[in-house]
Enzyme design. Sequence first.
Site, PDB file in Angstrom:
ATOM      1  N   ARG A  54       0.848  -1.196   0.000  1.00 33.23           N
ATOM      2  CA  ARG A  54       0.000   0.000   0.000  1.00 33.23           C
ATOM      3  C   ARG A  54       0.877   1.236   0.000  1.00 33.23           C
ATOM      4  O   ARG A  54       2.090   1.144   0.050  1.00 33.23           O
ATOM      5  CB  ARG A  54      -0.938  -0.013   1.210  1.00 33.23           C
ATOM      6  CG  ARG A  54      -0.193  -0.393   2.481  1.00 33.23           C
ATOM      7  CD  ARG A  54      -0.662   0.236   3.709  1.00 33.23           C
ATOM      8  NE  ARG A  54      -0.565   1.692   3.662  1.00 33.23           N
ATOM      9  CZ  ARG A  54       0.558   2.390   3.850  1.00 33.23           C
ATOM     10  NH1 ARG A  54       1.710   1.806   4.088  1.00 33.23           N
ATOM     11  NH2 ARG A  54       0.544   3.712   3.801  1.00 33.23           N
ATOM     12  N   ALA A  56       0.731   5.234  -1.972  1.00 32.45           N
ATOM     13  CA  ALA A  56       0.569   5.589  -3.380  1.00 32.45           C
ATOM     14  C   ALA A  56       1.771   5.222  -4.265  1.00 32.45           C
ATOM     15  O   ALA A  56       1.619   4.525  -5.281  1.00 32.45           O
ATOM     16  CB  ALA A  56       0.239   7.075  -3.485  1.00 32.45           C
ATOM     17  N   ASP A 242      -2.007  11.001  -2.047  1.00 31.14           N
ATOM     18  CA  ASP A 242      -2.286  10.014  -3.091  1.00 31.14           C
ATOM     19  C   ASP A 242      -2.550  10.664  -4.441  1.00 31.14           C
ATOM     20  O   ASP A 242      -2.538   9.986  -5.475  1.00 31.14           O
ATOM     21  CB  ASP A 242      -3.481   9.156  -2.689  1.00 31.14           C
ATOM     22  CG  ASP A 242      -3.106   8.293  -1.489  1.00 31.14           C
ATOM     23  OD1 ASP A 242      -3.098   8.828  -0.365  1.00 31.14           O
ATOM     24  OD2 ASP A 242      -2.764   7.120  -1.708  1.00 31.14           O
ATOM     25  N   ASN A 252      -5.613  12.652   0.392  1.00 27.80           N
ATOM     26  CA  ASN A 252      -4.797  11.790   1.264  1.00 27.80           C
ATOM     27  C   ASN A 252      -5.732  11.010   2.185  1.00 27.80           C
ATOM     28  O   ASN A 252      -6.953  11.178   2.151  1.00 27.80           O
ATOM     29  CB  ASN A 252      -3.787  12.621   2.066  1.00 27.80           C
ATOM     30  CG  ASN A 252      -2.740  11.748   2.733  1.00 27.80           C
ATOM     31  OD1 ASN A 252      -2.203  10.827   2.121  1.00 27.80           O
ATOM     32  ND2 ASN A 252      -2.445  11.997   4.003  1.00 27.80           N
TER      33      ASN A 252
HETATM   34  O1  MRU Z   1      -4.754   3.443   1.970  1.00 33.82           O
HETATM   35  P1  MRU Z   1      -3.258   3.616   2.019  1.00 33.82           P
HETATM   36  O2  MRU Z   1      -2.645   3.076   3.243  1.00 33.82           O
HETATM   37  O3  MRU Z   1      -2.615   3.121   0.747  1.00 33.82           O
HETATM   38  O4  MRU Z   1      -3.100   5.176   2.059  1.00 33.82           O
HETATM   39  C1  MRU Z   1      -1.830   5.732   2.108  1.00 33.82           C
HETATM   40  C2  MRU Z   1      -1.827   7.197   2.254  1.00 33.82           C
HETATM   41  O5  MRU Z   1      -2.857   7.831   2.321  1.00 33.82           O
HETATM   42  C3  MRU Z   1      -0.494   7.861   2.223  1.00 33.82           C
HETATM   43  O6  MRU Z   1      -0.499   9.013   3.019  1.00 33.82           O
HETATM   44  C4  MRU Z   1      -0.205   8.250   0.769  1.00 33.82           C
HETATM   45  O7  MRU Z   1      -0.329   7.133  -0.064  1.00 33.82           O
HETATM   46  C5  MRU Z   1       1.122   8.838   0.604  1.00 33.82           C
HETATM   47  S1  MRU Z   1       2.361   7.587   0.688  1.00 33.82           S
HETATM   48  C6  MRU Z   1       3.877   8.218   0.454  1.00 33.82           C
END
Ligand code: MRU
Length: 362
Positions: A54, A56, A242, A252
């Site tokens: 997981r 982004a 994201d 985000n």
């Molecule tokens: O649902 P997730 O855990 O994939 O969400 C991740 C986030 O919201 C992070 O803050 C985002 O992807 C930035 S990662 C560098």
Amino acid sequence: MKIDGTPFRSVWVDPADGWSVRILDQTRLPWVVEILRLTDEAAAAHAIRSMQTRGAPLIGAVAAYGVALALRADASTAMLEGCVARLGETRPTAINLRWALERMQRALAPLPAEARVAAAYAEALAIADDDAETCRMIGQHGLPLLQEIAARKGRVNVLTHCNAGWLATVDYGTALSPIYQAHDAGLDVHVWVDETRPRNQGASLTAFELSKHGVPHTVVADNAGGHLMQHGQVDICIVGTDRVTRTGDVANKIGTYLKALAAHDNGVPFWVALPHSTLDMRVRDGVKEIPIEERSGAEVTDMTGITKDGRVETVRVVNPGSPAANPAFDVTPARLVTGLITERGRCDASEAGLAALYPEKV
Ligand code: MRU
């Protein structure tokens, strides 16, 4: 980054066979460090959808390797187009997924089928290497913000939301990269870690990362941030994202918007760290145009943790029979964002700010 002295990236090709793809199972952290082996497209898609992997930037890199795995079975153009479409549907909000898959398609479509598998692995590695270097540079450009606070008052208290560390990227992280660099440079940095319900990426993953690196931190309930800011206990917020629109709106993890509102009300700088792959210049109005992932209500009704005798268990925490809704992301309007930290430097969260750093994308 390291876990107990062993250097890790968040995705890599198994050196033993040269083709299977390894990831850490993030659904089992922080209790169990388990390395998964992905051997086909379906496994890569499942890993992204189930959030074994997981963050982004990382889901973009894993999807790129997913293309390579798909092409091992069938390197035809129909398969290339099909796997790009299928992997692209695994999660909707992070634009990095589409960015990586479009890059794979551009690189591979013109090639003859027999050249595609090797080229796919090379392109996926290039995406992974690019992400690691990009995140390292985000740390370089975010570091002066923390140095300035340290010079003024000594200890730097940073608040972050979700997990935007090395586990969410290929290496270093986005929001956590400046924090690691500041800590390594000897600054007295302390991090308030939002637990980040419903999946607790802060309490489980950010806390895991920071503790493995020795960065002082404290986990707080998501609702504590406003109070901490009112009482001068937060010098700066840094979060990941994201998707950032061409006007600087920021998608985000759910709850980011509330932290930005609290930061704005209390005059706390609210910075967003992003790699170029998170920019979506096709979108202007984040609230209206960014698709927000709706995940299972079970993530709200149930929580997983470890019992005192060491068993990992999931329990229901919501009244039996009550339904739950689970929007997984929100959008923070650009007006609430102090600025963006990128691999090319810092800028305003605005069309002009982004155009100055990324003229080729305008
Ligand atoms: O649902 P997730 O855990 O994939 O969400 C991740 C986030 O919201 C992070 O803050 C985002 O992807 C930035 S990662 C560098």
